[in-house]
Write a protein that holds these residues in place. Structure first.
Motif, mmCIF file in Angstrom:
data_model
loop_
_atom_site.group_PDB
_atom_site.id
_atom_site.type_symbol
_atom_site.label_atom_id
_atom_site.label_comp_id
_atom_site.label_asym_id
_atom_site.label_seq_id
_atom_site.Cartn_x
_atom_site.Cartn_y
_atom_site.Cartn_z
ATOM 1 N N PHE A 19 0.826 -1.190 0.000
ATOM 2 C CA PHE A 19 0.000 0.000 0.000
ATOM 3 C C PHE A 19 0.866 1.247 0.000
ATOM 4 O O PHE A 19 2.047 1.208 0.318
ATOM 5 N N ASN A 20 0.286 2.362 -0.360
ATOM 6 C CA ASN A 20 0.959 3.644 -0.395
ATOM 7 C C ASN A 20 1.591 3.929 0.965
ATOM 8 O O ASN A 20 0.902 4.085 1.958
ATOM 9 N N LYS A 21 2.909 4.007 1.017
ATOM 10 C CA LYS A 21 3.600 4.168 2.292
ATOM 11 C C LYS A 21 3.273 5.487 2.966
ATOM 12 O O LYS A 21 3.206 5.570 4.176
ATOM 13 N N THR A 22 3.042 6.552 2.197
ATOM 14 C CA THR A 22 2.655 7.825 2.790
ATOM 15 C C THR A 22 1.312 7.685 3.484
ATOM 16 O O THR A 22 1.108 8.201 4.574
ATOM 17 N N ALA A 23 0.389 6.955 2.864
ATOM 18 C CA ALA A 23 -0.937 6.774 3.446
ATOM 19 C C ALA A 23 -0.874 5.966 4.738
ATOM 20 O O ALA A 23 -1.695 6.157 5.619
ATOM 21 N N ILE A 24 0.096 5.067 4.851
ATOM 22 C CA ILE A 24 0.224 4.271 6.075
ATOM 23 C C ILE A 24 0.610 5.176 7.235
ATOM 24 O O ILE A 24 0.068 5.081 8.323
ATOM 25 N N HIS A 25 1.535 6.092 6.999
ATOM 26 C CA HIS A 25 1.967 6.983 8.065
ATOM 27 C C HIS A 25 0.938 8.071 8.349
ATOM 28 O O HIS A 25 0.845 8.577 9.439
ATOM 29 N N ASN A 26 0.144 8.434 7.347
ATOM 30 C CA ASN A 26 -0.920 9.410 7.511
ATOM 31 C C ASN A 26 -2.153 8.878 6.792
ATOM 32 O O ASN A 26 -2.392 9.221 5.637
ATOM 33 N N PRO A 27 -2.935 8.010 7.444
ATOM 34 C CA PRO A 27 -4.036 7.320 6.777
ATOM 35 C C PRO A 27 -5.045 8.238 6.111
ATOM 36 O O PRO A 27 -5.674 7.871 5.146
ATOM 37 N N SER A 28 -5.218 9.455 6.597
ATOM 38 C CA SER A 28 -6.228 10.325 6.011
ATOM 39 C C SER A 28 -5.851 10.771 4.603
ATOM 40 O O SER A 28 -6.701 11.193 3.839
ATOM 41 N N ILE A 29 -4.579 10.670 4.211
ATOM 42 C CA ILE A 29 -4.169 11.071 2.861
ATOM 43 C C ILE A 29 -4.874 10.223 1.824
ATOM 44 O O ILE A 29 -5.489 10.746 0.902
ATOM 45 N N ASN A 30 -4.800 8.907 1.953
ATOM 46 C CA ASN A 30 -5.437 8.029 0.976
ATOM 47 C C ASN A 30 -6.943 8.230 0.991
ATOM 48 O O ASN A 30 -7.584 8.248 -0.040
ATOM 49 N N ASN A 52 -11.340 9.195 15.442
ATOM 50 C CA ASN A 52 -11.120 8.214 16.509
ATOM 51 C C ASN A 52 -9.931 7.287 16.252
ATOM 52 O O ASN A 52 -9.754 6.317 16.986
ATOM 53 N N MET A 53 -9.135 7.583 15.241
ATOM 54 C CA MET A 53 -7.971 6.752 14.944
ATOM 55 C C MET A 53 -7.065 6.677 16.172
ATOM 56 O O MET A 53 -6.807 7.687 16.832
ATOM 57 N N LYS A 54 -6.648 5.468 16.515
ATOM 58 C CA LYS A 54 -5.770 5.168 17.649
ATOM 59 C C LYS A 54 -6.441 5.409 19.006
ATOM 60 O O LYS A 54 -5.769 5.499 20.018
ATOM 61 N N LYS A 55 -7.782 5.525 18.994
ATOM 62 C CA LYS A 55 -8.546 5.676 20.243
ATOM 63 C C LYS A 55 -9.486 4.486 20.378
ATOM 64 O O LYS A 55 -9.838 3.846 19.404
ATOM 65 N N LYS A 56 -9.924 4.242 21.594
ATOM 66 C CA LYS A 56 -10.919 3.194 21.826
ATOM 67 C C LYS A 56 -12.303 3.813 21.716
ATOM 68 O O LYS A 56 -12.606 4.802 22.368
ATOM 69 N N VAL A 57 -13.151 3.205 20.864
ATOM 70 C CA VAL A 57 -14.531 3.651 20.712
ATOM 71 C C VAL A 57 -15.411 2.708 21.537
ATOM 72 O O VAL A 57 -15.304 1.488 21.411
ATOM 73 N N GLY A 58 -16.268 3.269 22.368
ATOM 74 C CA GLY A 58 -17.138 2.446 23.213
ATOM 75 C C GLY A 58 -16.317 1.562 24.117
ATOM 76 O O GLY A 58 -15.354 2.011 24.749
ATOM 77 N N GLY A 144 -5.965 -8.329 16.367
ATOM 78 C CA GLY A 144 -4.557 -8.561 16.665
ATOM 79 C C GLY A 144 -3.651 -7.445 16.191
ATOM 80 O O GLY A 144 -2.518 -7.334 16.633
ATOM 81 N N PHE A 145 -4.136 -6.616 15.299
ATOM 82 C CA PHE A 145 -3.314 -5.550 14.736
ATOM 83 C C PHE A 145 -3.263 -4.318 15.640
ATOM 84 O O PHE A 145 -2.209 -3.801 15.932
ATOM 85 N N SER A 146 -4.432 -3.832 16.077
ATOM 86 C CA SER A 146 -4.456 -2.590 16.850
ATOM 87 C C SER A 146 -5.088 -2.743 18.233
ATOM 88 O O SER A 146 -5.310 -1.753 18.911
ATOM 89 N N GLY A 147 -5.389 -3.971 18.628
ATOM 90 C CA GLY A 147 -5.984 -4.195 19.944
ATOM 91 C C GLY A 147 -7.369 -3.581 20.048
ATOM 92 O O GLY A 147 -8.161 -3.657 19.118
ATOM 93 N N LYS A 148 -7.653 -2.957 21.179
ATOM 94 C CA LYS A 148 -8.974 -2.363 21.432
ATOM 95 C C LYS A 148 -9.078 -0.926 20.913
ATOM 96 O O LYS A 148 -10.050 -0.237 21.195
ATOM 97 N N LYS A 149 -8.077 -0.471 20.163
ATOM 98 C CA LYS A 149 -8.102 0.880 19.597
ATOM 99 C C LYS A 149 -8.275 0.800 18.089
ATOM 100 O O LYS A 149 -7.917 -0.193 17.460
ATOM 101 N N VAL A 150 -8.800 1.865 17.512
ATOM 102 C CA VAL A 150 -9.041 1.918 16.068
ATOM 103 C C VAL A 150 -7.702 1.961 15.327
ATOM 104 O O VAL A 150 -6.824 2.760 15.648
ATOM 105 N N GLY A 151 -7.570 1.081 14.359
ATOM 106 C CA GLY A 151 -6.387 1.047 13.504
ATOM 107 C C GLY A 151 -6.788 0.570 12.122
ATOM 108 O O GLY A 151 -7.938 0.194 11.892
ATOM 109 N N ILE A 152 -5.852 0.592 11.206
ATOM 110 C CA ILE A 152 -6.131 0.109 9.858
ATOM 111 C C ILE A 152 -5.210 -1.055 9.524
ATOM 112 O O ILE A 152 -4.091 -1.145 10.020
ATOM 113 N N SER A 153 -5.724 -1.941 8.683
ATOM 114 C CA SER A 153 -4.920 -3.055 8.190
ATOM 115 C C SER A 153 -5.475 -3.483 6.829
ATOM 116 O O SER A 153 -6.611 -3.153 6.491
#
Length: 171
Positions: A19-30, A52-58, A144-153
């Motif tokens: 995937f676009n490496k810039t988008a990985i470091h700044n997901p909102s770009i993609n 909510n990226m990197k935060k726990k929702v609910g 398994g990727f981001s635990g209980k926080k919002v992440g992308i994979s």
């Protein structure tokens, strides 16, 4: 169980290379590059994800992210696992902001000469970016990727060998 999560983390990290490496470091770009074709309701779902990226929702369960995003967008849905209008990804375009529900899914794929298996027995995620009709990045939590926080994979649904998934368009 820990081995499956470890493999998921390893796979997620390895798949991100495509995937676009810039988008990985700044997901909102993609995400920003795709918004012209994304329905307004989906844009609201993505705005919630980005806030909510990197935060726990609910409580941090996977379902909580979709629930929060749909409430934020004032979407109409059943409040359970039918997150809007079901779409046929083979006939309709998938957009960022669509929601994918996976049931008993096993993904089998090969990468760099090694074979991998990933299991998603009951999981809800939001499609974050669309690379093509079957390859996405997904935003999710309680994995398994981001635990209980919002992440992308990454996710390639063409590698599903067992189970079912449905993709919903928020309304």
């Amino acid at each position: 169980m820990k081995l499956i999560f470890s493999i998921s983390i390893l796979i997620s990290g390895l798949l991100l290379v495509g995937f676009n490496k810039t988008a990985i470091h700044n997901p909102s770009i993609n995400h920003q590059l795709q918004t012209d074709s994304v329905p307004k309701m989906n844009q609201l779902v993505l705005d919630f994800v980005n806030r909510n990226m990197k935060k726990k929702v609910g409580t941090g369960e996977c379902w909580d992210l979709a629930n929060g995003a749909l409430k934020h967008a004032n979407a109409t849905w059943d409040g359970q696992y039918k997150f809007g209008r079901e779409i046929d990804y083979k006939k309709e375009p998938v957009h960022a902001g669509d929601i994918i529900q996976l049931e008993g899914v096993i993904l089998n794929y090969e990468m760099n000469g090694s074979k991998y298996t990933e299991k998603m027995t009951h999981h809800t995620a939001i499609i974050y970016t669309v690379k093509d009709k079957s390859i996405f990045t997904i935003a999710h939590q309680n994995n398994g990727f981001s635990g209980k926080k919002v992440g992308i994979s990454p996710m390639d649904i063409s590698t599903v060998t067992k189970g079912k998934f449905k993709i919903y368009r928020p309304q």
